[in-house]
Design an enzyme around this catalytic site. Structure first.
Site, PDB file in Angstrom:
ATOM      1  NE  ARG A 140      -3.774  -9.928  19.262  1.00 42.24           N
ATOM      2  CZ  ARG A 140      -4.133  -9.902  20.540  1.00 42.24           C
ATOM      3  NH1 ARG A 140      -3.555  -9.048  21.355  1.00 42.24           N
ATOM      4  NH2 ARG A 140      -5.057 -10.721  20.994  1.00 42.24           N
TER       5      ARG A 140
ATOM      6  N   PRO B 118      -2.212   1.998  -0.251  1.00 38.31           N
ATOM      7  CG  PRO B 118      -3.216   4.054  -0.767  1.00 38.31           C
ATOM      8  CD  PRO B 118      -1.932   3.434  -0.330  1.00 38.31           C
TER       9      PRO B 118
ATOM     10  CG  ASP C  39      -8.093 -12.569  19.866  1.00 35.13           C
ATOM     11  OD1 ASP C  39      -8.842 -12.269  20.811  1.00 35.13           O
ATOM     12  OD2 ASP C  39      -6.885 -12.266  19.822  1.00 35.13           O
TER      13      ASP C  39
ATOM     14  CD  GLU D  48      -0.365  13.074  -4.266  1.00 40.02           C
ATOM     15  OE1 GLU D  48      -1.047  12.170  -4.761  1.00 40.02           O
ATOM     16  OE2 GLU D  48      -0.833  13.961  -3.522  1.00 40.02           O
TER      17      GLU D  48
HETATM   18  N1  SAH Z   1      -1.405   8.663  -4.018  1.00 38.32           N
HETATM   19  C1  SAH Z   1      -1.523   7.432  -3.323  1.00 38.32           C
HETATM   20  C2  SAH Z   1      -1.903   7.641  -1.865  1.00 38.32           C
HETATM   21  C3  SAH Z   1      -0.797   8.257  -1.064  1.00 38.32           C
HETATM   22  S1  SAH Z   1      -1.175   8.340   0.636  1.00 38.32           S
HETATM   23  C4  SAH Z   1      -2.591   6.580  -3.991  1.00 38.32           C
HETATM   24  O1  SAH Z   1      -3.484   7.135  -4.591  1.00 38.32           O
HETATM   25  O2  SAH Z   1      -2.539   5.364  -3.894  1.00 38.32           O
HETATM   26  C5  SAH Z   1       0.441   8.398   1.321  1.00 38.32           C
HETATM   27  C6  SAH Z   1       0.980   7.114   1.862  1.00 38.32           C
HETATM   28  O3  SAH Z   1       0.245   6.719   2.990  1.00 38.32           O
HETATM   29  C7  SAH Z   1       0.922   5.931   0.934  1.00 38.32           C
HETATM   30  O4  SAH Z   1       1.946   5.945   0.001  1.00 38.32           O
HETATM   31  C8  SAH Z   1       1.044   4.782   1.913  1.00 38.32           C
HETATM   32  O5  SAH Z   1       2.367   4.550   2.335  1.00 38.32           O
HETATM   33  C9  SAH Z   1       0.255   5.305   3.091  1.00 38.32           C
HETATM   34  N2  SAH Z   1      -1.137   4.838   3.091  1.00 38.32           N
HETATM   35  C10 SAH Z   1      -2.240   5.586   2.927  1.00 38.32           C
HETATM   36  N3  SAH Z   1      -3.357   4.858   2.986  1.00 38.32           N
HETATM   37  C11 SAH Z   1      -2.974   3.588   3.221  1.00 38.32           C
HETATM   38  C12 SAH Z   1      -3.672   2.365   3.386  1.00 38.32           C
HETATM   39  N4  SAH Z   1      -5.001   2.285   3.323  1.00 38.32           N
HETATM   40  N5  SAH Z   1      -2.951   1.249   3.621  1.00 38.32           N
HETATM   41  C13 SAH Z   1      -1.603   1.294   3.675  1.00 38.32           C
HETATM   42  N6  SAH Z   1      -0.888   2.426   3.517  1.00 38.32           N
HETATM   43  C14 SAH Z   1      -1.554   3.569   3.298  1.00 38.32           C
END
Ligand code: SAH
Length: 253
Positions: free
Chosen positions: A153, A88, A168, A115
């Site tokens: 795609r 994220p 698209d 995490e």
């Molecule tokens: N503690 C981290 C979140 C961990 S969520 C933070 O605060 O940034 C666990 C895992 O899910 C992440 O490490 C990632 O690989 C995946 N993940 C969660 N949300 C995501 C998103 N919006 N985009 C891409 N990967 C995501």
């Protein structure tokens, strides 16, 4: 294109890769996807892949050793030029990044859990961090599948009809036009007549105009770099809107 997906949950990823267009792309040899279980690279007796965070706090952090070993095991099969961590905190995935990645000959997608990964993985092993949006999922598996499907795609032959890709949303920056299918009238709602009259130039113009109309009302920030013809169509749309409001009608919220 070759894609290596690294995850602790291969069983979540593999079935999706076998269905529909992705499955066909794999069977046709346009895509070579290998799913690797990071746990296979844990060396201790309990095959540990995560540990508690230094400094305290909740949750678990994915350890360096198994991830480094899993990525390094791909040498010879993957150039490791692009090692993407789903995160994220990463660059937000959009059609521009999708196209950029589609030009790669291979890539690695690293799915985290808990995490997330030890920061030293991000600092040295990973070339890009990619997010699929400003929300948090429990793992990188869905983001990796989203990325693979969007990239696939753009590979010629994956979608049988290339024209369907080029019309698209986002392919030409703006949103796609509305679509209709039979019946021509449903519960008193008729399909726009132009679509049934067989005049291909008129249909293309209508579609472009409606794509611009949708973009103008939903995503106006995408309306940049417009052609003369687009500007003309937008002026028509603005006139139509003004007329439909009428000269004396007030806009009430
Ligand atoms: N503690 C981290 C979140 C961990 S969520 C933070 O605060 O940034 C666990 C895992 O899910 C992440 O490490 C990632 O690989 C995946 N993940 C969660 N949300 C995501 C998103 N919006 N985009 C891409 N990967 C995501």
């Amino acid at each position: 294109m070759r894609v290596d997906i690294l995850t602790l949950f291969p069983e979540m990823v593999t079935p999706y890769l076998q269905g529909s267009l992705l499955g066909k792309a794999v069977r046709d040899g346009r895509l070579d996807i290998e799913v690797t279980n990071i746990r296979d690279f844990a060396t201790d007796r309990h095959r540990t892949t995560d540990d508690s965070p230094f400094g305290g706090g909740p949750g678990m952090v994915m350890k360096c050793e198994p991830i480094f070993a899993a990525v390094e095991s791909l040498r010879g099969r993957n150039s490791l030029e692009r090692v993407l961590l789903m995160s994220p905190r990463g660059r937000k995935l959009d059609q521009r990044l999708v196209r950029e990645l589609a030009a790669q000959r291979d890539m690695v997608l690293l799915c985290a859990r808990y995490e997330g990964v030890d920061e030293r993985v991000s600092q040295t092993l990973v070339t890009d961090e990619v997010s699929i949006g400003d929300y948090v999922l429990s793992g990188g598996e869905l983001p990796a599948l989203v990325l693979v499907e969007a990239v696939s795609r753009m590979i010629p032959g994956v979608v049988g009809d290339w024209e369907s890709v080029t019309t698209d949303s986002f392919f030409n920056v703006i949103l796609g036009p509305p679509q209709y299918t039979r019946p021509a009238e449903f519960r008193g709602m008729a399909v726009p007549p132009v679509l049934r009259e067989g005049n291909h130039a008129a249909i293309a113009r209508w579609r472009r105009k409606e794509a611009l109309r949708a973009t103008r009302s939903r995503r106006p920030e995408l309306l940049t770099d417009l052609s003369k013809e687009d500007l003309k169509l937008l002026a028509e749309i603005e006139r139509e809107d003004a007329e439909s409001l009428g000269p004396d009608r007030e806009i009430t919220p």
